[in-house]
Scaffold this motif. Structure first.
Motif, PDB file in Angstrom:
ATOM      1  N   GLU A 372      -9.556  -1.837 -27.190  1.00  0.00           N
ATOM      2  CA  GLU A 372     -10.655  -1.203 -27.923  1.00  0.00           C
ATOM      3  C   GLU A 372     -10.094  -0.304 -29.025  1.00  0.00           C
ATOM      4  N   PRO A 373     -10.566  -0.472 -30.282  1.00  0.00           N
ATOM      5  CA  PRO A 373     -10.060   0.370 -31.376  1.00  0.00           C
ATOM      6  C   PRO A 373     -10.208   1.867 -31.112  1.00  0.00           C
ATOM      7  N   GLU A 374     -11.305   2.271 -30.496  1.00  0.00           N
ATOM      8  CA  GLU A 374     -11.506   3.694 -30.233  1.00  0.00           C
ATOM      9  C   GLU A 374     -10.474   4.217 -29.239  1.00  0.00           C
ATOM     10  N   TYR A 375     -10.164   3.409 -28.226  1.00  0.00           N
ATOM     11  CA  TYR A 375      -9.137   3.790 -27.265  1.00  0.00           C
ATOM     12  C   TYR A 375      -7.799   3.970 -27.976  1.00  0.00           C
ATOM     13  N   GLN A 376      -7.449   3.034 -28.818  1.00  0.00           N
ATOM     14  CA  GLN A 376      -6.171   3.093 -29.522  1.00  0.00           C
ATOM     15  C   GLN A 376      -6.119   4.305 -30.454  1.00  0.00           C
ATOM     16  N   ALA A 377      -7.256   4.633 -31.074  1.00  0.00           N
ATOM     17  CA  ALA A 377      -7.293   5.790 -31.977  1.00  0.00           C
ATOM     18  C   ALA A 377      -7.100   7.088 -31.192  1.00  0.00           C
ATOM     19  N   ILE A 378      -7.738   7.195 -30.036  1.00  0.00           N
ATOM     20  CA  ILE A 378      -7.598   8.403 -29.226  1.00  0.00           C
ATOM     21  C   ILE A 378      -6.165   8.545 -28.730  1.00  0.00           C
ATOM     22  N   VAL A 379      -5.571   7.439 -28.280  1.00  0.00           N
ATOM     23  CA  VAL A 379      -4.190   7.485 -27.817  1.00  0.00           C
ATOM     24  C   VAL A 379      -3.256   7.906 -28.947  1.00  0.00           C
ATOM     25  N   ALA A 380      -3.524   7.421 -30.160  1.00  0.00           N
ATOM     26  CA  ALA A 380      -2.707   7.819 -31.308  1.00  0.00           C
ATOM     27  C   ALA A 380      -2.820   9.325 -31.560  1.00  0.00           C
TER      28      ALA A 380
END
Length: 407
Positions: A372-380
């Motif tokens: 999920e793009p949102e998951y990846q953004a939060i992890v970043a």
């Protein structure tokens, strides 16, 4: 009784596993009660280790306090017991009475801070730890608790500053070395983490802290085989540790033997093994989530869902942050239930609140979110925050601004 209590305290101060001190302490308390069966202090000591049943332990505390109402450690330990078993408001009442009886007790103030953390009162908790330091400026335990509070509220760099102060004051404490190693690992400062890990074994009376830390490091770095080997050593001393028990479960799962992992949880937590009415509370809800993950792998979906529902209910009674906050557990529950939107919202909330900085071993339970793009953004975002904190504390170390390490 005093010697029994000394054994009882060794887990926190020297890393001695509970299984090793119980037999030593038990015989001493029995001798004390044979001499005087109305010795309140003996019943209070017995409550610390005598029974896994919470009601029986509470009965020991209550009997001890009824016989020795002015005994400060009785009020203190009963208060921490109540907080640890999901009754922090009642626990705080006992601790306040202990502080009234002994207003210059630094350890009581520290324990009050721990209970206020459980209640989500983080500023009050910090004030309690600082009050302990005003009573005793060299009280290492207060610095250690400030470190844990900082780490679980997104400030791992500050946690390293505080745990270095604790270690400078109490260089022989292996628990502080363990915490220092874990904090460096969370920030991705691998050389510093490895040096801190190497410093644990020479000062610990048993090998479980070294094994625990090694298991955590290996799992965090993606070597589940090595992590499993270290975790196996650690659980022999502390069979109900959340992280090492789950690491063993993941190892068995990857080896194609989830049934072994399920059986281990059933043996360790009989209350969770009840198919119809599992008992999930503040003391075991983290285990319930990991157990549910393994049950899903064996196709026991109904059992897993029941555990997840009950674990979710527990999280509603807890703060997100703090050493007893639910952190990322709600994310795991929603992800495993297939509720992606709620899982991502919970991750965003945890990231904003600070708890998500401690993301490591449990990411496997977030598998449904990984693309999920949102998951990846939060992890970043989390990774960037880690990097900034790592840079700050490494610069402090290079400049000599951290408390010196013991030899």
């Amino acid at each position: 009784v005093a010697l029994a209590d000394t054994y009882n305290l060794q887990t926190g101060y020297s890393g001695l596993p509970q299984s090793e001190y119980e037999a030593l302490a038990g015989s001493l308390v029995e001798k004390a009660l044979a001499i005087n069966d109305r010795l309140g202090e003996a019943y209070i000591s017995m409550a610390g280790f005598s029974d896994r049943d919470e009601a029986a332990r509470e009965a020991h505390y209550q009997k001890g306090i009824s016989l020795a109402p002015g005994y400060v450690p009785g009020r203190h330990w009963y208060g921490t017991f109540l907080a640890r078993t999901g009754r922090p408001a009642e626990g705080l009442v006992q601790l306040e009475e202990a502080a009234r009886l002994d207003p210059l007790s630094a350890i009581v103030r520290v324990s009050m801070g721990g209970v206020n953390e459980r209640l989500g009162r983080f500023e009050q908790a910090r004030d309690d730890y600082l009050a302990a330091l005003r009573i005793d400026p060299d009280f290492a335990v207060a610095h250690s608790e400030l470190a844990l509070l900082a780490a679980t509220t997104s400030h791992v760099d500050e946690a390293i500053i505080q745990i270095r102060k604790a270690l400078a004051l109490d260089p022989g404490n292996p628990s502080y070395r363990n915490r220092l190693a874990a904090f460096w690992e969370v920030l991705g400062a691998i050389p510093q983490a490895d040096r801190a890990l190497a410093s644990i074994k020479p000062v610990e009376p048993s090998g479980w802290l070294s094994a625990w830390t090694s298991a955590f490091f290996a799992a965090n770095r993606g070597d589940l085989s090595a992590a499993g080997a270290y975790a196996q050593i650690a659980v022999e001393s502390v069979p109900d540790d959340e992280i090492t028990l789950f690491i063993l479960g993941l190892r068995d799962l990857d080896a194609g033997h989830p049934e072994i992992a399920v059986a281990r949880y059933e043996d360790t937590f009989p209350a969770l093994a009840d198919n119809q009415n599992p008992l999930v509370d503040v003391t075991n809800y983290g285990h319930a989530i990991h157990f549910a993950y393994l049950l899903q792998a064996t196709g026991e979906i109904d059992r897993a869902n029941l555990l997840l529902e009950r674990a979710l209910a527990v999280t509603e009674t807890l703060p997100t942050q703090g050493s007893d906050g639910y952190g990322l557990r709600k994310v795991a529950i929603y992800a495993m239930q297939g509720q992606k939107e709620r899982a991502l919202a919970a991750l965003r909330h945890a990231a904003d609140q600070g708890g998500a900085l401690l993301m490591f071993v449990f990411h496997r339970e977030f598998a449904s979110l990984h693309e999920e793009p949102e998951y990846q953004a939060i992890v970043a975002e989390i990774d960037a925050r880690r990097a900034a904190q790592r840079k700050r504390v490494l610069e402090m170390e290079a400049n000599g601004d951290l408390a010196p390490l013991p030899d």
